[in-house]
Motif scaffolding. Structure first.
Motif, PDB file in Angstrom:
ATOM      1  N   SER A 154      20.104 -10.180   7.693  1.00  0.00           N
ATOM      2  CA  SER A 154      20.990  -9.727   8.556  1.00  0.00           C
ATOM      3  C   SER A 154      21.504  -8.512   7.721  1.00  0.00           C
ATOM      4  N   THR A 155      21.467  -8.388   6.238  1.00  0.00           N
ATOM      5  CA  THR A 155      21.857  -7.447   5.379  1.00  0.00           C
ATOM      6  C   THR A 155      20.477  -6.713   4.697  1.00  0.00           C
ATOM      7  N   VAL A 156      19.615  -6.914   5.077  1.00  0.00           N
ATOM      8  CA  VAL A 156      18.087  -6.397   4.615  1.00  0.00           C
ATOM      9  C   VAL A 156      17.320  -5.594   5.491  1.00  0.00           C
ATOM     10  N   ASN A 157      16.993  -4.406   4.909  1.00  0.00           N
ATOM     11  CA  ASN A 157      16.227  -3.654   5.837  1.00  0.00           C
ATOM     12  C   ASN A 157      14.557  -3.967   5.865  1.00  0.00           C
ATOM     13  N   CYS A 158      14.292  -4.783   6.769  1.00  0.00           N
ATOM     14  CA  CYS A 158      12.775  -5.412   6.847  1.00  0.00           C
ATOM     15  C   CYS A 158      12.385  -5.322   8.178  1.00  0.00           C
ATOM     16  N   GLY A 159      10.819  -5.356   8.828  1.00  0.00           N
ATOM     17  CA  GLY A 159      10.558  -5.106  10.006  1.00  0.00           C
ATOM     18  C   GLY A 159      10.527  -6.452  10.401  1.00  0.00           C
ATOM     19  N   GLN A 160       9.541  -7.271  10.513  1.00  0.00           N
ATOM     20  CA  GLN A 160       9.641  -8.428  11.281  1.00  0.00           C
ATOM     21  C   GLN A 160       9.431  -9.680  10.333  1.00  0.00           C
ATOM     22  N   ILE A 161      10.087 -10.671  10.803  1.00  0.00           N
ATOM     23  CA  ILE A 161      10.493 -12.096   9.978  1.00  0.00           C
ATOM     24  C   ILE A 161       9.706 -13.079  10.442  1.00  0.00           C
TER      25      ILE A 161
ATOM     26  N   THR B  44       0.969  -1.039  -0.098  1.00  0.00           N
ATOM     27  CA  THR B  44       0.128  -0.110  -0.177  1.00  0.00           C
ATOM     28  C   THR B  44       1.012   1.239   0.071  1.00  0.00           C
ATOM     29  N   ASP B  45       0.393   2.508   0.224  1.00  0.00           N
ATOM     30  CA  ASP B  45       1.296   3.611   0.066  1.00  0.00           C
ATOM     31  C   ASP B  45       2.408   3.570   1.342  1.00  0.00           C
ATOM     32  N   ASN B  46       2.187   3.224   2.200  1.00  0.00           N
ATOM     33  CA  ASN B  46       3.092   2.937   3.509  1.00  0.00           C
ATOM     34  C   ASN B  46       3.229   1.522   4.073  1.00  0.00           C
ATOM     35  N   LYS B  47       2.661   0.517   3.713  1.00  0.00           N
ATOM     36  CA  LYS B  47       2.926  -0.484   4.183  1.00  0.00           C
ATOM     37  C   LYS B  47       3.276  -1.751   3.142  1.00  0.00           C
ATOM     38  N   LYS B  48       4.118  -2.737   3.393  1.00  0.00           N
ATOM     39  CA  LYS B  48       4.330  -3.991   2.800  1.00  0.00           C
ATOM     40  C   LYS B  48       4.552  -5.044   3.410  1.00  0.00           C
ATOM     41  N   PHE B  49       3.959  -6.311   2.633  1.00  0.00           N
ATOM     42  CA  PHE B  49       3.829  -7.342   3.441  1.00  0.00           C
ATOM     43  C   PHE B  49       4.502  -8.371   2.160  1.00  0.00           C
ATOM     44  N   VAL B  50       5.464  -9.241   2.527  1.00  0.00           N
ATOM     45  CA  VAL B  50       5.880 -10.475   1.769  1.00  0.00           C
ATOM     46  C   VAL B  50       5.666 -11.675   2.279  1.00  0.00           C
ATOM     47  N   PHE B  51       5.209 -12.353   1.266  1.00  0.00           N
ATOM     48  CA  PHE B  51       5.023 -14.079   1.525  1.00  0.00           C
ATOM     49  C   PHE B  51       6.137 -14.846   0.574  1.00  0.00           C
ATOM     50  N   LEU B  52       6.952 -15.531   1.298  1.00  0.00           N
ATOM     51  CA  LEU B  52       7.852 -16.520   0.451  1.00  0.00           C
ATOM     52  C   LEU B  52       7.918 -17.732   0.932  1.00  0.00           C
TER      53      LEU B  52
ATOM     54  N   LYS C  97      15.732  -7.267  -3.345  1.00  0.00           N
ATOM     55  CA  LYS C  97      15.092  -6.051  -3.921  1.00  0.00           C
ATOM     56  C   LYS C  97      13.490  -6.447  -3.493  1.00  0.00           C
ATOM     57  N   PHE C  98      13.223  -7.784  -3.708  1.00  0.00           N
ATOM     58  CA  PHE C  98      11.765  -7.923  -3.341  1.00  0.00           C
ATOM     59  C   PHE C  98      11.393  -7.705  -2.163  1.00  0.00           C
ATOM     60  N   VAL C  99      12.021  -8.095  -1.330  1.00  0.00           N
ATOM     61  CA  VAL C  99      11.558  -7.807   0.319  1.00  0.00           C
ATOM     62  C   VAL C  99      12.223  -6.317   0.723  1.00  0.00           C
ATOM     63  N   GLU C 100      12.681  -5.553   0.055  1.00  0.00           N
ATOM     64  CA  GLU C 100      13.284  -4.409   0.539  1.00  0.00           C
ATOM     65  C   GLU C 100      12.147  -3.410   1.302  1.00  0.00           C
TER      66      GLU C 100
ATOM     67  N   ASN D 223      10.118 -22.079  -0.791  1.00  0.00           N
ATOM     68  CA  ASN D 223      11.333 -21.838  -1.484  1.00  0.00           C
ATOM     69  C   ASN D 223      12.559 -22.569  -0.981  1.00  0.00           C
ATOM     70  N   GLU D 224      13.364 -23.013  -1.711  1.00  0.00           N
ATOM     71  CA  GLU D 224      14.613 -23.722  -1.259  1.00  0.00           C
ATOM     72  C   GLU D 224      15.844 -22.578  -1.802  1.00  0.00           C
ATOM     73  N   PHE D 225      16.181 -21.866  -0.585  1.00  0.00           N
ATOM     74  CA  PHE D 225      16.995 -20.476  -0.864  1.00  0.00           C
ATOM     75  C   PHE D 225      18.345 -21.140  -1.582  1.00  0.00           C
ATOM     76  N   THR D 226      18.944 -20.358  -2.393  1.00  0.00           N
ATOM     77  CA  THR D 226      20.121 -20.420  -2.722  1.00  0.00           C
ATOM     78  C   THR D 226      20.797 -18.924  -3.221  1.00  0.00           C
ATOM     79  N   THR D 227      22.049 -18.932  -2.880  1.00  0.00           N
ATOM     80  CA  THR D 227      22.531 -17.506  -2.764  1.00  0.00           C
ATOM     81  C   THR D 227      22.387 -16.775  -4.123  1.00  0.00           C
ATOM     82  N   SER D 228      22.214 -17.395  -5.278  1.00  0.00           N
ATOM     83  CA  SER D 228      21.904 -17.094  -6.457  1.00  0.00           C
ATOM     84  C   SER D 228      20.652 -16.109  -6.430  1.00  0.00           C
ATOM     85  N   GLN D 229      19.864 -16.494  -5.597  1.00  0.00           N
ATOM     86  CA  GLN D 229      18.422 -15.789  -5.396  1.00  0.00           C
ATOM     87  C   GLN D 229      18.744 -14.401  -4.797  1.00  0.00           C
TER      88      GLN D 229
END
Ligand SMILES: [Zn+2]
Ligand SMILES: [Zn+2]
Length: 243
Positions: free
Chosen positions: A200-207, A139-147, A162-165, A150-156
């Motif tokens: 640890s290197t991403v600016n996000c609120g609650q995980i 929204t204008d001032n809120k962001k929610f992300v659902f992941l 960018k997606f979770v920023e 996913n099998e995380f790899t460093t290539s992602q």
């Protein structure tokens, strides 16, 4: 009674005029769908644990509610086919969608467009056998992300960062521990430790660490919970967060 719950994946976002669901695992059966809101369901993928609750929500079956189903993984025609196959024939006592006139299927890009005046919905391809998509809602001032899943790899890393920023809340697939993941490569899930490293290197609120391994006990989850850094928590059945 279980502390963290045993239901499978279902997250809900509530707005004044909308209710948005991400997947309809068994948790979906307990959701109250409101007839005065537009109801949207986004599917990450169609593995059993992410769709099994769809037929058991009494409000979905009531004609007063209007629900639109969409997924970045399948167009509306295939989405309809996949879900209808699962809830009919050899797998279900009746053909669930035969008489569900209040439920529609929509291509993801069309759904995105139709919501543009209210909020932005984006999708990101994840690594999972058979495919899976994560979603963000802004929204204008809120962001929610659902992941999930996913099998995380460093290539992602770069694309995912960018997606979770600046997200206020991110749901992370932390099914395994680092130790367990050693023997679970290819299962399509990440570890809790990978989530901690990544954020640890991403600016996000609650995980929110979710998709707990089915064999994980409350005592084990309590222990993990105590070891989590600030800003992290474990998903709990029925937990409500204010944004
Ligand atoms: Zn899956
Ligand atoms: Zn899953």
């Amino acid at each position: 009674m279980q502390k963290y719950g045993g239901n499978t994946t279902c997250f809900e976002l509530q707005f004044d005029k909308f209710q948005i669901f991400f997947d309809t695992g068994s948790g979906f059966q307990n959701a109250s769908l409101e007839s005065n809101k537009e109801i949207l369901i986004f599917f990450s993928h169609f593995h059993h644990d992410h769709i099994q609750g769809l037929a058991f929500n009494k409000y979905l079956l009531a004609s007063e509610t209007k629900t639109c189903i969409s997924s970045a993984l399948a167009n509306s025609e295939n989405l309809n086919k996949i879900l209808r196959y699962y809830f009919s024939g050899d797998y279900f006592p009746l053909d669930l969608f035969e008489n569900l006139g209040n439920v529609t299927f929509s291509d993801f890009t069309a759904t995105q467009k139709s919501l543009r005046d209210h909020f932005r919905v984006e999708a990101i391809k994840l690594a999972h056998p058979g495919g899976s998509f994560g979603y963000s809602v802004m929204t204008d001032n809120k962001k929610f992300v659902f992941l999930c899943d996913n099998e995380f790899t460093t290539s992602q890393s770069e694309e995912l960062k960018k997606f979770v920023e600046k997200a206020d809340v991110v749901i992370w697939d932390g099914m395994f521990t680092k130790e367990e993941l050693r023997t679970k490569a290819g299962w399509g899930h990440s570890s809790i430790e990978q989530g901690i490293d990544f954020f640890s290197t991403v600016n996000c609120g609650q995980i929110i660490i979710s998709h707990h391994a089915p064999y994980r006990t409350d005592a084990e989850l309590d222990k993990i919970n105590q070891s989590l850094p600030y800003g992290f928590q474990l998903a709990k059945d029925g937990h409500v967060l204010g944004l």
